[in-house]
Scaffold this active site. Structure first.
Site, PDB file in Angstrom:
ATOM      1  N   CYS A 152      -9.557  55.498 -54.782  1.00  0.00           N
ATOM      2  CA  CYS A 152      -8.147  55.844 -54.528  1.00  0.00           C
ATOM      3  C   CYS A 152      -7.455  54.721 -53.776  1.00  0.00           C
ATOM      4  O   CYS A 152      -8.015  54.127 -52.858  1.00  0.00           O
ATOM      5  CB  CYS A 152      -8.075  57.140 -53.726  1.00  0.00           C
ATOM      6  SG  CYS A 152      -6.397  57.666 -53.351  1.00  0.00           S
TER       7      CYS A 152
ATOM      8  N   ASP B 142       2.389  73.653 -60.807  1.00  0.00           N
ATOM      9  CA  ASP B 142       2.515  73.585 -59.356  1.00  0.00           C
ATOM     10  C   ASP B 142       1.340  74.337 -58.770  1.00  0.00           C
ATOM     11  O   ASP B 142       0.794  75.228 -59.409  1.00  0.00           O
ATOM     12  CB  ASP B 142       3.805  74.256 -58.878  1.00  0.00           C
ATOM     13  CG  ASP B 142       3.663  75.772 -58.860  1.00  0.00           C
ATOM     14  OD1 ASP B 142       3.735  76.378 -59.946  1.00  0.00           O
ATOM     15  OD2 ASP B 142       3.442  76.345 -57.785  1.00  0.00           O
TER      16      ASP B 142
ATOM     17  N   CYS C 209      -4.439  55.172 -52.270  1.00  0.00           N
ATOM     18  CA  CYS C 209      -3.332  55.760 -51.501  1.00  0.00           C
ATOM     19  C   CYS C 209      -3.283  55.157 -50.092  1.00  0.00           C
ATOM     20  O   CYS C 209      -4.218  54.500 -49.650  1.00  0.00           O
ATOM     21  CB  CYS C 209      -3.441  57.285 -51.458  1.00  0.00           C
ATOM     22  SG  CYS C 209      -4.520  57.939 -50.171  1.00  0.00           S
TER      23      CYS C 209
ATOM     24  N   HIS D 205      -3.562  62.209 -49.068  1.00  0.00           N
ATOM     25  CA  HIS D 205      -4.575  61.809 -50.050  1.00  0.00           C
ATOM     26  C   HIS D 205      -4.627  62.797 -51.221  1.00  0.00           C
ATOM     27  O   HIS D 205      -4.625  62.391 -52.385  1.00  0.00           O
ATOM     28  CB  HIS D 205      -5.972  61.661 -49.445  1.00  0.00           C
ATOM     29  CG  HIS D 205      -6.998  61.610 -50.524  1.00  0.00           C
ATOM     30  ND1 HIS D 205      -7.198  60.485 -51.300  1.00  0.00           N
ATOM     31  CD2 HIS D 205      -7.790  62.585 -51.056  1.00  0.00           C
ATOM     32  CE1 HIS D 205      -8.083  60.762 -52.244  1.00  0.00           C
ATOM     33  NE2 HIS D 205      -8.460  62.037 -52.120  1.00  0.00           N
TER      34      HIS D 205
ATOM     35  N   ASP E  29      11.338  79.023 -57.044  1.00  0.00           N
ATOM     36  CA  ASP E  29      10.798  80.206 -57.712  1.00  0.00           C
ATOM     37  C   ASP E  29      11.777  81.364 -57.486  1.00  0.00           C
ATOM     38  O   ASP E  29      12.790  81.205 -56.810  1.00  0.00           O
ATOM     39  CB  ASP E  29       9.381  80.522 -57.222  1.00  0.00           C
ATOM     40  CG  ASP E  29       9.345  80.836 -55.740  1.00  0.00           C
ATOM     41  OD1 ASP E  29      10.424  80.941 -55.108  1.00  0.00           O
ATOM     42  OD2 ASP E  29       8.240  80.974 -55.190  1.00  0.00           O
TER      43      ASP E  29
ATOM     44  N   CYS F 274      -6.367  56.164 -47.967  1.00  0.00           N
ATOM     45  CA  CYS F 274      -7.643  55.548 -48.338  1.00  0.00           C
ATOM     46  C   CYS F 274      -7.660  54.046 -48.067  1.00  0.00           C
ATOM     47  O   CYS F 274      -8.704  53.462 -47.814  1.00  0.00           O
ATOM     48  CB  CYS F 274      -7.956  55.850 -49.805  1.00  0.00           C
ATOM     49  SG  CYS F 274      -8.329  57.592 -50.071  1.00  0.00           S
TER      50      CYS F 274
HETATM   51 ZN   LIG Z   1      -6.515  58.500 -51.181  1.00  0.00          ZN
END
Ligand SMILES: [Zn+2]
Length: 367
Positions: free
Chosen positions: A308, A270, A310, A339, A73, A313
């Site tokens: 999820c 973002d 990920c 997560h 930025d 998880c």
């Molecule tokens: Zn997750």
């Protein structure tokens, strides 16, 4: 989006890596999560460790060991939100550091020099983020400044972008020293301001497009205005920005917002929300928001989000995540952030899939 360090598939969500770190998560994990581009904050990196130090070390990519794309930025937003004793003139902004009270002066030219030294793939023009609410004359004055600074940012950037401290193989050929998304040089985006006044927003967009930036951002949103206003401004401005250049909405938003904006044509977003909320125990899931500190999760053996996949998880329970945050364990921030980032990046992945053109095989003509 063909950038020097990565070809980025859009729409894309960019995790915020404030001071050269997506807080609490190592870069290799950010990569594993599928982040294609992260954001660095010019103001923070300018104060610590300093852009000259980063230049000497070969740029921000090399310093933090991040091989993919990066955006910095302009530093403007932090100057307005973090510092005190600011004095804004046509020339630039004088401010005191939020760290030690030392005095600094930022101009559009200086912001470009700092961002070129950091060496991100995308730099942002130096602007004034108009606060909300702002009355008409204040928004007009602020826009006048932002437009003048956009011109100065662009002129200085074009004259100095070859000074980027990338390793030799990234140094653009002289013949490539032209504006455009050619994938070999740093890019500069202009920022549309104008408060919540649609005619000022239109004027801002049209004038920036005339200046011919590599991409365009809509700034001055998510500054406390109601969500309908945010959407109104995005809907007003998007059609005025060239479709063949990236269109970036800065600083948004909640999961349902980023999905909505992506589906109406926003290419880049973002937000600190997924990372900051995670450190406070707020998880975004397919079942809504989960405040993992709540007692109801004390012995909950299920994952943060059953839908999820990920790495958090797959491995840890809600009960354990709650326990970590209750004990003030640093791992809590790390796991929760992983997560939440996976969730945000997953939304964009889904939208990209939905928006991808359907390839149809031509049917054979019946004889
Ligand atoms: Zn997750």
């Amino acid at each position: 989006m063909h950038l020097p360090h990565q070809t980025v598939e859009t729409p894309v969500f960019m995790p915020v890596g404030t001071a050269g770190s997506v807080k609490a998560v190592p870069q290799d994990v950010v990569e594993t999560l599928g982040a294609q581009i992260i954001l660095g904050n010019t103001y923070h990196l300018y104060l610590r460790p300093g852009h000259d130090a980063i230049r000497r070390m070969g740029g921000l990519h090399r310093f933090i060991s991040w091989p993919r794309a990066m955006l910095t930025d302009s530093g403007g937003f932090q100057v307005y939100s973090l510092t005190q004793l600011r004095k804004v003139t046509d020339e630039g902004v004088r401010f005191r550091s939020h760290l030690d009270g030392s005095s600094h002066f930022f101009t559009p030219e200086h912001s470009m020099d700092v961002q070129i030294a950091l060496g991100a793939d995308i730099c942002m023009a130096f602007d004034e983020c108009t606060e909300y609410p702002a009355d008409r004359s204040r928004a007009e004055e602020s826009l006048r400044l932002t437009m003048a600074w956009a011109r100065r940012s662009l002129d200085h950037f074009r004259a100095h972008q070859h000074e980027v401290p990338w390793p030799q193989d990234w140094v653009p050929q002289v013949s490539n020293l032209r504006p455009g998304m050619d994938g070999r040089t740093q890019k500069l985006f202009g920022i549309v301001q104008g408060g919540m006044y649609h005619d000022l927003r239109r004027e801002s967009a049209e004038r920036l497009v005339e200046m011919d930036f590599d991409g365009y951002a809509i700034g001055g949103l998510s500054v406390g205005e109601p969500r309908e206003l945010t959407l109104d401004v995005i809907r007003e401005v998007l059609p005025l920005l060239p479709k063949d250049k990236p269109r970036y909405v800065m600083g948004v938003g909640y999961p349902e917002e980023i999905e909505q904006y992506a589906r109406i044509g926003v290419d880049m977003m973002d937000c600190v929300l997924p990372t900051r909320a995670a450190r406070h125990g707020l998880l975004f899931t397919s079942q809504g928001r989960v405040n993992i500190k709540n007692k109801q999760y004390a012995e909950d053996q299920g994952p943060a989000d059953p839908a999820c996949n990920c790495m958090v998880c797959r491995r840890y329970s809600r009960a354990y995540l709650r326990h970590l945050i209750q004990c003030g364990e640093p791992l809590a921030g790390t796991l929760n952030t992983i997560h939440n980032l996976a969730y945000y990046l997953g939304i964009m992945q889904r939208v990209r899939k939905d928006l991808a053109p359907v390839v149809t095989t031509p049917q054979p003509v019946n004889p």
